[in-house]
Design an enzyme around this catalytic site. Sequence first.
Site, PDB file in Angstrom:
ATOM      1  N   ARG A   1      -2.863  20.600  21.395  1.00 28.95           N
ATOM      2  CA  ARG A   1      -3.369  20.873  22.771  1.00 28.95           C
ATOM      3  C   ARG A   1      -2.933  22.272  23.024  1.00 28.95           C
ATOM      4  O   ARG A   1      -2.073  22.817  22.056  1.00 28.95           O
ATOM      5  CB  ARG A   1      -2.683  20.004  23.970  1.00 28.95           C
TER       6      ARG A   1
ATOM      7  N   ARG B   1     -14.113  13.440  18.136  1.00 32.45           N
ATOM      8  CA  ARG B   1     -15.520  13.854  17.586  1.00 32.45           C
ATOM      9  C   ARG B   1     -15.029  14.594  16.121  1.00 32.45           C
ATOM     10  O   ARG B   1     -15.583  14.331  15.085  1.00 32.45           O
ATOM     11  CB  ARG B   1     -16.387  14.967  18.458  1.00 32.45           C
TER      12      ARG B   1
ATOM     13  N   LYS C   1     -19.871  22.824  27.415  1.00 38.00           N
ATOM     14  CA  LYS C   1     -19.420  21.756  26.631  1.00 38.00           C
ATOM     15  C   LYS C   1     -18.369  20.864  27.379  1.00 38.00           C
ATOM     16  O   LYS C   1     -18.096  19.779  27.074  1.00 38.00           O
ATOM     17  CB  LYS C   1     -19.043  22.020  25.230  1.00 38.00           C
ATOM     18  N   ASP C   2     -17.683  21.440  28.178  1.00 36.13           N
ATOM     19  CA  ASP C   2     -16.793  20.866  29.087  1.00 36.13           C
ATOM     20  C   ASP C   2     -17.154  20.155  30.117  1.00 36.13           C
ATOM     21  O   ASP C   2     -16.377  19.246  30.960  1.00 36.13           O
ATOM     22  CB  ASP C   2     -15.628  21.784  29.582  1.00 36.13           C
TER      23      ASP C   2
ATOM     24  N   CYS D   1     -15.918  14.226  26.613  1.00 37.81           N
ATOM     25  CA  CYS D   1     -14.908  14.908  25.785  1.00 37.81           C
ATOM     26  C   CYS D   1     -14.128  13.627  25.175  1.00 37.81           C
ATOM     27  O   CYS D   1     -13.634  13.754  23.899  1.00 37.81           O
ATOM     28  CB  CYS D   1     -13.688  15.479  26.286  1.00 37.81           C
TER      29      CYS D   1
END
Length: 519
Positions: free
Chosen positions: A148, A130, A78-79, A243
């Site tokens: 983060r 998202r 996904k990155d 992202c």
Amino acid sequence: MKIKIGTRGSDLALWQANYVKQQLELIGHEVEINIIKTQGDKIQNVSFDKLEGKGFFTKEIEDDLLNKEVDLAVHSYKDLPTQFPEGLIIAGISSREDPSECLLIRRKSHDGTKPLSVKSKGIIGTSSVRRKSQLMAIRNDIEIKPLRGNVPTRVQKLKDGEYDAIMLAYAGVLRLPLELGDLFLHRIDPDYFVPAPAQGALAYQIREDNKELQAEIQKINNPYSGETVGVEREILRLFEGGCQVPIGVYCSKNEDKLNVYVSKSKSGDELSLRYHGEFDSSQNDIAINVVNKVNGLNPTSVFISKDLDNDNLFLKTLTAYGYSVQGQSLIEIKPLETELPKDKFDWIFFSSKNGVNIFFDKFPKAANKIQIGVIGEGTKSVLNELNIIPDFVGHSSDTIEVGKSFSVLSNGDTVLFPKSRNGLDNVKDQLTPETKALDFPIYETTLRSDFEIPESEILVFTSPSNVEAYLTKYQIDDNKKVLAIGNTTEKALKENGIKNIITARLPNDLGLLEAVFSI
């Protein structure tokens, strides 16, 4: 063969690299792991959507791969950006862990009566736009704060009280030996809260000219994951997202069908457009069909047969995307004079919001120590407002399927059915012979005649009674798009000669939005 794996240094990245290392060692290779620090690791105080460029968790690893410092890069798929540097390829992917999202919730902030189980006005930590856009659609009362750091760091921030809950990929929670203590874990189905494309899968990236390693990677490749993840990644590529863009895509396979779910918005502050489509798995143009449908919206006029307040998700979302929406209930609900049956019962099953409201208005203590079942999420939400958590919730727009599921749980018990005088018995009819059903009419539904409905291109019906009321005054032309909230409403439309009906996948506002956007 000696293989050097390049990876980030976080606990999760190292788990992933060691997982691949073990697989390669099992087929006879000597493997070492090199830790590489990326831009995403170095910048910890900025939200994802504020960072420039794409691939800020992968670029430095790809540079080392091209420079032959390492032979294999293991990424959270996904990155990865959808465009790779020239000379690099994805040689394979892992079996996919559960792609769902989850919330970790502090004990004092947990409230099982609220959607997502977070207390009213809670603070949820995430830096994903998202996730933010979907969270705001489900819970507009919450506050979302940036979050983060690696997974253990995020969990510690939650334990330290900086947040009431944090949102994480469920795969990361499953893979790491986290000390959750008394935190609650709330997993969210991926067809309800749409994850990042390829979430839960690992990508094996190598140099294109390394044919020997490519052949070895094929031995640990998972082609089944590759099929569904490939659709998700291609949709992301066509949307030109990363992202920083609020795009969720999830693809699941059931026999020869692929179901695709999309959540997309322009920013984290904008409500998500929702899409669902079903395709034959043999189709090779699924991604382009999905993207063309989502990008080719044709906003028009919509009528829905229920009253809408200004905060209604269906109204707010469609209006934000240019639709004209009118809502009006075409029926009236009248409580009946009743007394509770003298028979003892083990369950109360509610098939409507009206049933819940009228029952507890008349009998506020009747459910003490009694198990409660509900037809779906909408009815559950009314119970939750009364601080009641049901023991059974239906998860299908087909009430017969809900009844079959409930019959297993209630087998041999006595079930009370508060209902409309002329209500359908789809759930009751599925009970086993060993189960006793008590009919309990507590209200009646009457059709209104004092309504005028503006001309609308899309008609959305929320109950069989609303269908009946509408057809007493209007006809439905063949050129109208007709939506039903569930199978019983669909059946009522068909019995009146209406064809080409679209039935919502979920019997709630999210399901209806999917249906409208998929037209």
